[in-house]
Design a protein around this motif. Structure first.
Motif, PDB file in Angstrom:
ATOM      1  N   UNK A  15       9.969   7.311 -12.692  1.00 55.65           N
ATOM      2  CA  UNK A  15       9.431   6.777 -11.445  1.00 55.65           C
ATOM      3  C   UNK A  15       9.415   5.251 -11.485  1.00 55.65           C
ATOM      4  N   UNK A  16       8.954   4.689 -12.581  1.00 52.16           N
ATOM      5  CA  UNK A  16       8.954   3.231 -12.706  1.00 52.16           C
ATOM      6  C   UNK A  16      10.370   2.680 -12.708  1.00 52.16           C
ATOM      7  N   UNK A  17      11.301   3.396 -13.327  1.00 57.49           N
ATOM      8  CA  UNK A  17      12.693   2.956 -13.317  1.00 57.49           C
ATOM      9  C   UNK A  17      13.280   2.941 -11.922  1.00 57.49           C
ATOM     10  N   UNK A  18      12.931   3.944 -11.104  1.00 56.63           N
ATOM     11  CA  UNK A  18      13.408   3.960  -9.718  1.00 56.63           C
ATOM     12  C   UNK A  18      12.899   2.744  -8.962  1.00 56.63           C
ATOM     13  N   UNK A  19      11.652   2.353  -9.203  1.00 52.62           N
ATOM     14  CA  UNK A  19      11.100   1.166  -8.538  1.00 52.62           C
ATOM     15  C   UNK A  19      11.827  -0.105  -8.989  1.00 52.62           C
ATOM     16  N   UNK A  20      12.110  -0.217 -10.277  1.00 55.43           N
ATOM     17  CA  UNK A  20      12.821  -1.397 -10.769  1.00 55.43           C
ATOM     18  C   UNK A  20      14.245  -1.445 -10.229  1.00 55.43           C
ATOM     19  N   UNK A  65       0.831  -1.208   0.000  1.00 52.59           N
ATOM     20  CA  UNK A  65       0.000   0.000   0.000  1.00 52.59           C
ATOM     21  C   UNK A  65       0.864   1.256   0.000  1.00 52.59           C
ATOM     22  N   UNK A  66       1.886   1.296   0.830  1.00 59.02           N
ATOM     23  CA  UNK A  66       2.726   2.488   0.923  1.00 59.02           C
ATOM     24  C   UNK A  66       3.529   2.712  -0.365  1.00 59.02           C
ATOM     25  N   UNK A  82       4.273   5.746  -5.379  1.00 67.79           N
ATOM     26  CA  UNK A  82       4.426   5.717  -6.841  1.00 67.79           C
ATOM     27  C   UNK A  82       3.390   6.613  -7.522  1.00 67.79           C
ATOM     28  N   UNK A  83       2.129   6.483  -7.126  1.00 68.41           N
ATOM     29  CA  UNK A  83       1.073   7.271  -7.759  1.00 68.41           C
ATOM     30  C   UNK A  83       1.246   8.769  -7.482  1.00 68.41           C
ATOM     31  N   UNK A 133       4.782  14.651 -11.290  1.00 71.23           N
ATOM     32  CA  UNK A 133       5.567  14.933 -12.494  1.00 71.23           C
ATOM     33  C   UNK A 133       4.692  15.355 -13.665  1.00 71.23           C
ATOM     34  N   UNK A 134       3.438  14.928 -13.677  1.00 77.03           N
ATOM     35  CA  UNK A 134       2.543  15.317 -14.765  1.00 77.03           C
ATOM     36  C   UNK A 134       1.846  16.650 -14.511  1.00 77.03           C
ATOM     37  N   UNK A 135       2.039  17.213 -13.343  1.00 73.64           N
ATOM     38  CA  UNK A 135       1.395  18.474 -12.992  1.00 73.64           C
ATOM     39  C   UNK A 135       2.291  19.650 -13.370  1.00 73.64           C
ATOM     40  N   UNK A 136       1.780  20.841 -13.133  1.00 75.84           N
ATOM     41  CA  UNK A 136       2.561  22.040 -13.437  1.00 75.84           C
ATOM     42  C   UNK A 136       3.834  22.135 -12.596  1.00 75.84           C
TER      43      UNK A 136
END
Length: 412
Positions: free
Chosen positions: A307-312, A215-216, A221-222, A228-231
């Motif tokens: 972000x996904x790369x950091x998780x991998x 959960x954490x 991640x989200x 990053x997709x925001x202003x």
């Protein structure tokens, strides 16, 4: 009189071939969400089938994912080199242990102190204090860049290790102290209180911590993806590319540097709490310079700015030594501690070093760069329907702003 209405002069009608091609491509849009949903289902049912070792390893990986995402926001997205991540992890871990721990005798120079407050409050305090520490350091970071910022942040690690060794009533000194079990609204994440069975499988500490880590890590991640997709996220990427250009475009450079240090430190504080829960104790050697170097290796291997790369990368760097240690008796040239051959931790570091060299030479985008390369290869021009291409006529290829490169750079 004919019932057919003729189109006005000069008007063009969309060929049916183009719409048919779009209809054929539409199911591919649902492939990625379906794969993510299937992965989530697998992660949810995994504790019913795997051993305790894999569940504890998964919780350690989840904590590392949270910390790596926070460091990637600072280094990969904003371009500020920091070696102080271990210090902020220590702030979160020590704060949680002190707030939720019990007072008692240490048997050496002083007695341990603890506030004995609810563990969920200790976790919140640890995250907030780590963010406050990053915010206090941000004025220094705003005046430095590059290697100078890295050296300045390195000083925090030395200060943190010294405090952990000398502030004995809070940290336990050189010997450290045990970490209290986590509980949420009366539900304990320990082994026995309360006893829990799911489909006949006992859910003890390892199983419960697995779901807590899941959960954490998912929430971290989200949040990072949406940021990053925001202003503000686009402002941070502009800040990394050029501070002068960012200031000309109206970005408050000092304020955004302070904010990203705050967010990154809060991520590190949460990762520190999860790290303390994973190993069950805190000690000065658990938050040394080596930890900061490992987190840098995570984001470099995974892909700076992804972000996904950091998780991998976090999963690779964290799980590999544990797997080597678990299967040291069957792996060649790897041995258990105290035996001949290469220690599992040393063998894992050899592999880290080799992987970093290969990534820097052949794919600077890291593991996320490989994924983006395959995705772009699937989108090469000419692979669609010929009739759809002819119907669209001559066009200019425009990069997709929603698909940034692995390094996190944006296109204008």
């Amino acid at each position: 009189m004919s019932d057919t209405l003729s189109a006005p002069a000069g008007a063009t009608r969309r060929p049916p071939a183009a719409s048919g091609s779009a209809a054929r491509r539409s199911p591919a849009r649902f492939l990625k969400p379906l794969l993510l949903l299937a992965l989530l289902v697998v992660l949810l049912v995994l504790p019913l089938y795997v051993e305790e070792f894999w569940l504890r390893t998964g919780f350690a990986v989840a904590g590392a994912i949270v910390g790596a995402i926070g460091l990637n926001l600072l280094v990969g997205t904003t371009g500020q080199l920091s070696l102080a991540h271990a210090f902020f992890l220590a702030v979160g871990a020590v704060s949680y242990t002190y707030v939720s721990g019990e007072s008692g005798g240490l048997g050496t120079r002083a007695a341990l102190r603890g506030l004995e407050l609810p563990p969920v409050l200790g976790m919140v305090v640890g995250v907030l204090l780590a963010g406050l520490a990053g915010l206090l350091f941000s004025p220094i970071a705003a005046r430095l860049r590059g290697i100078y910022l890295g050296v300045a942040s390195l000083g925090l690690v030395f200060i943190g290790v010294h405090v952990l060794n000398t502030w004995t009533p809070v940290t336990g000194g050189f010997n450290g102290r045990s970490v209290p079990e986590f509980s949420l609204f009366g539900f304990s994440f320990g082994n026995d209180d309360p006893q829990l069975y799911v489909l006949g499988v006992p859910f003890r500490e390892a199983e419960r911590l697995w779901y807590l880590g899941l959960v954490l890590a998912l929430a971290a991640y989200l949040f990072a993806r949406n940021l990053l997709r925001s202003r503000p996220g686009r402002a941070l990427q502009t800040l990394r590319d050029s501070e002068v250009a960012a200031s000309v475009m109206g970005v408050n450079v000092q304020a955004y540097k302070a904010r990203v240090f705050l967010v990154s430190s809060m991520y590190a504080g949460l990762a520190g709490v999860m790290y303390a829960l994973s190993i069950g104790s805190i000690a000065p050697e658990s938050f040394g310079l080596t930890v900061s170097i490992l987190y840098l290796a995570m984001i470099v291997l995974g892909g700076l700015g992804s972000v996904a790369g950091a998780a991998l990368g976090a999963a690779f760097v964290t799980a590999l030594p544990l797997v080597f240690q678990q299967f040291a008796d069957v792996l060649p040239l790897v041995s258990a501690p105290g035996e001949g051959g290469i220690n599992a931790g040393i063998a894992a570091r050899y592999l880290f070093g080799l992987a970093i060299v290969l990534v820097v030479l052949f794919e600077p985008g890291g593991l996320a760069g490989f994924a983006n390369r395959f995705r772009r290869r699937g989108r090469r021009p000419g692979r669609g329907s010929p009739s759809a291409s002819a119907a669209s006529g001559p066009s200019t290829t425009v990069p997709d702003p929603s698909d940034p490169p692995a390094q996190g750079s944006s296109t204008t």
